[in-house]
Design an enzyme around this catalytic site. Structure first.
Site, short mmCIF file in Angstrom:
data_model
loop_
_atom_site.label_atom_id
_atom_site.label_comp_id
_atom_site.label_asym_id
_atom_site.label_seq_id
_atom_site.Cartn_x
_atom_site.Cartn_y
_atom_site.Cartn_z
N ASN A 83 9.00 3.73 -6.61
CA ASN A 83 7.77 4.54 -6.40
C ASN A 83 7.26 5.31 -7.55
O ASN A 83 8.00 6.14 -8.12
CB ASN A 83 8.27 5.76 -5.26
CG ASN A 83 7.10 6.28 -4.96
OD1 ASN A 83 5.91 6.48 -5.46
ND2 ASN A 83 7.15 7.20 -3.95
N THR A 125 -0.99 5.65 -1.62
CA THR A 125 -2.21 6.28 -1.08
C THR A 125 -3.19 6.40 -2.13
O THR A 125 -2.99 6.47 -3.45
CB THR A 125 -1.67 7.42 -0.43
OG1 THR A 125 -0.97 8.22 -1.23
CG2 THR A 125 -0.94 7.15 0.67
N CYS A 159 3.63 8.02 -6.51
CA CYS A 159 3.49 8.86 -5.29
C CYS A 159 2.54 10.04 -5.77
O CYS A 159 3.08 10.94 -7.00
CB CYS A 159 4.77 9.55 -5.01
SG CYS A 159 4.50 10.72 -3.59
N SER A 210 7.24 2.16 2.82
CA SER A 210 8.17 3.29 2.49
C SER A 210 7.40 4.58 3.05
O SER A 210 6.25 4.59 2.91
CB SER A 210 8.20 3.32 1.00
OG SER A 210 8.93 4.61 0.73
N GLY A 227 5.84 15.07 0.13
CA GLY A 227 6.75 15.52 -1.10
C GLY A 227 8.08 14.99 -1.07
O GLY A 227 8.85 15.73 -1.41
#
Lengths: 304, 248
Positions: free
Chosen positions: A127, A193, A130, A22, A73
């Site tokens: 998600n 991340t 994030c 993604s 973002g």
């Protein structure tokens, strides 16, 4: 006899264990060069939210040693636009489509799920991690309780398999992974991340975002290694994969499939390269399938 | 977009930190002025974007300035070595025919404008090229073409008019039908003023990751209704109408 690289993720059969992560390949309707669709198992879309999100102002990206930091973002046109104008093209192009979604609240997650569940989607990826998104000053996947709650309410709304993507930015990822499984997660994606900061002294500013690239591979491997021991659902391993040997490492420590992320930006032919290495590796080591190497250097814990 | 491994034919210092790199052209696609190539340099994780300054069947040329680790490694590459290249990337300048056109730029912004001037000339335009530099040494005379009206300025007055190239352009008594610009942001901002009356096209720069419209890292703000939307420099640009851009 040609070796095939088929795998299964829970109930989902994939032609290949290579999954497009993604956020890396746009929404999937773009004409992406260099990718042979037959060599990938699935594409995961850039994260979709209920309403359109403009994304962050600049700066959004910065290179680091052996990696990059991003703070895009979640720029996206919202779930209605996505399902009407983008999804049909995506559906035609890829055999397996996983839609990544995120929300500001439990209600938003549920609303999006209702909308996307009307179409033929192979899996939904939540998600929850994030690092560019402030959800009550905490990511959902930094809390076992929140993770359990969101996964459970999503599962109540849909029969589509649910993948839960977790952040490595926690004290103990095993606890979060167990909560996701208890909430009903079908598959886990590890890792998102890692929080990081870069200093752009030419422009005298900092880039505060999520680190990806080869520098995070050891962290990804450790998370997959730890979580594999304590859950009974399959794991998609990702983080810093730039070649076939990186992918093999993830399989050996417990991943059932692997995600290709920002390594694609460095080498757009990464899919072909990894695919070829995997085939050669199976042949050389007399493995009949990818399945045979999953978790070979790891073991499940009996009593956790 | 194609990926090719291209042989370096020349990698020479122009002056100061500026270099001229010529690669063997083994691309099938025709490159247009405004397009860029995305180069993988050594072990640097991300590629680096460079505008095309020269393009023909045999060669692709870029002008670059050594500003960091990537370009410093590029500087050390020798003739005969190879580079991993993606291209052509991005959009391109619209080409008018038989008009009186102005091209204005400075620094590495000169690169796409040299290629552009060649094509505009070919299409019968009367081309005025306003070329700004800090010093005479930083005007790359050897890359300039014949049949184009050059107007120079240098900050220190060592060649052409003394001062800023925008001021020289502003006081120039010609009516242009199209303006093309590239270079420092301050120059591009100033050029936007003219976009009320005539088309002004500018090539903008930004940090990039993918270079193919996927990561949304290089976006800039573009006017939309009463607000804005983020557009990608690598895919929707790098050439934009100056009137569309909302400067930070």
């Amino acid at each position: 006899m040609g070796l095939n690289l088929e795998i299964t993720l829970g109930k989902i059969k994939l032609n290949s264990p290579l999954i497009l992560c993604s956020g890396i390949f746009g929404f999937g309707n773009e004409n992406i060069k260099f990718i042979d669709e037959r060599k990938i198992g699935a594409i995961v879309t850039k994260t979709i939210t209920y309403e359109p999100w403009p994304g962050n102002p600049q700066p959004r990206i910065y290179e680091t040693n052996y990696g990059m930091i991003n703070r895009i973002g979640l720029q996206n046109p919202g779930v209605f636009y996505f399902m009407r104008n983008i999804f049909p093209k995506l559906r035609k192009k890829y055999k397996r489509v996983f839609v990544s979604i995120s929300g500001r609240s439990e209600k938003e997650f549920v609303e999006i799920i209702k909308i996307v569940s009307k179409k033929r989607i192979d899996a939904i990826e939540l998600n929850l991690s994030c690092p560019n998104f402030e959800n009550e000053k905490k990511m959902i996947s930094q809390s076992s309780e929140l993770t359990f709650k969101i996964v459970k309410s999503v599962k109540n709304e849909t029969d589509i398999p649910v993948i839960v993507k977790l952040t490595p930015n926690v004290t103990e990822i095993k606890e979060i992974a167990i909560s996701a499984e208890e909430g009903g997660a079908d598959i886990l994606s590890l890792i998102n991340t890692i929080k990081g900061l870069a200093v752009d002294f030419k422009k005298m500013r900092v880039i505060d975002g999520g680190l990806s690239g080869p520098s995070i591979k050891p962290v990804g491997l450790k998370c997959v290694y730890d979580v594999y021991k304590v859950v009974n659902i399959p794991i998609i391993g990702m983080g810093g994969i730039t070649c076939g040997l990186d992918a093999i490492e993830y399989f050996l420590v417990g991943a059932s499939a692997i995600g290709i992320g920002s390594g694609f930006y460095s080498n757009p032919q990464i899919i072909d390269d990894i695919y070829k290495t995997l085939k050669n590796f199976l042949r050389k080591n007399k493995f009949k399938s990818i399945r045979e190497m999953i978790g070979l250097l790891n073991e499940k814990k009996e009593n956790f | 977009m194609e990926r090719k491994i291209c042989k370096i034919l020349k990698n020479e210092n122009l002056s100061g930190n500026y270099y001229f790199l010529i690669l063997e052209n083994n691309f099938k696609k025709i490159f247009k002025p405004g397009n860029f190539i995305h180069i993988k340099i050594g072990n640097n994780f991300l590629r680096r974007p460079f505008s095309i300054a020269l393009f023909d069947r045999e060669k692709i040329g870029i002008i670059y300035k050594v500003v960091g680790k990537g370009t410093d490694e590029l500087r050390k590459k020798k003739k005969g070595e190879f580079l991993d290249i993606l291209g052509p990337c991005g959009n391109f300048f619209p080409i008018y025919k038989n008009k009186k056109v102005c091209i204005i730029g400075g620094g590495t912004g000169i690169a796409p404008l040299i290629f552009l001037s060649k094509v505009l000339k070919k299409y019968g335009n009367d081309v005025y090229f306003f070329y700004g530099a800090r010093d005479k040494n930083l005007i790359f005379f050897k890359l300039l073409l014949t049949g184009i009206n050059y107007i120079f300025s240098t900050d220190n007055g060592s060649y052409g008019k003394k001062g800023n190239i925008f001021d020289v352009f502003k006081n120039f008594e010609e009516n242009f039908q199209v303006i093309y610009g590239a270079g420092p942001e301050i120059l591009l901002k100033k050029l936007s003023i003219y976009s009320e009356n005539i088309p002004v096209y500018i090539s903008v720069e930004n940090y990039m990751a993918c270079g193919m419209g996927l990561c949304y890292g290089c976006v800039i703000r573009i006017r939309k209704n009463n607000g804005y939307e983020y557009k990608r420099v690598c895919k929707d640009g790098p050439v934009f109408k100056a009137s569309e851009i909302i400067w930070d």
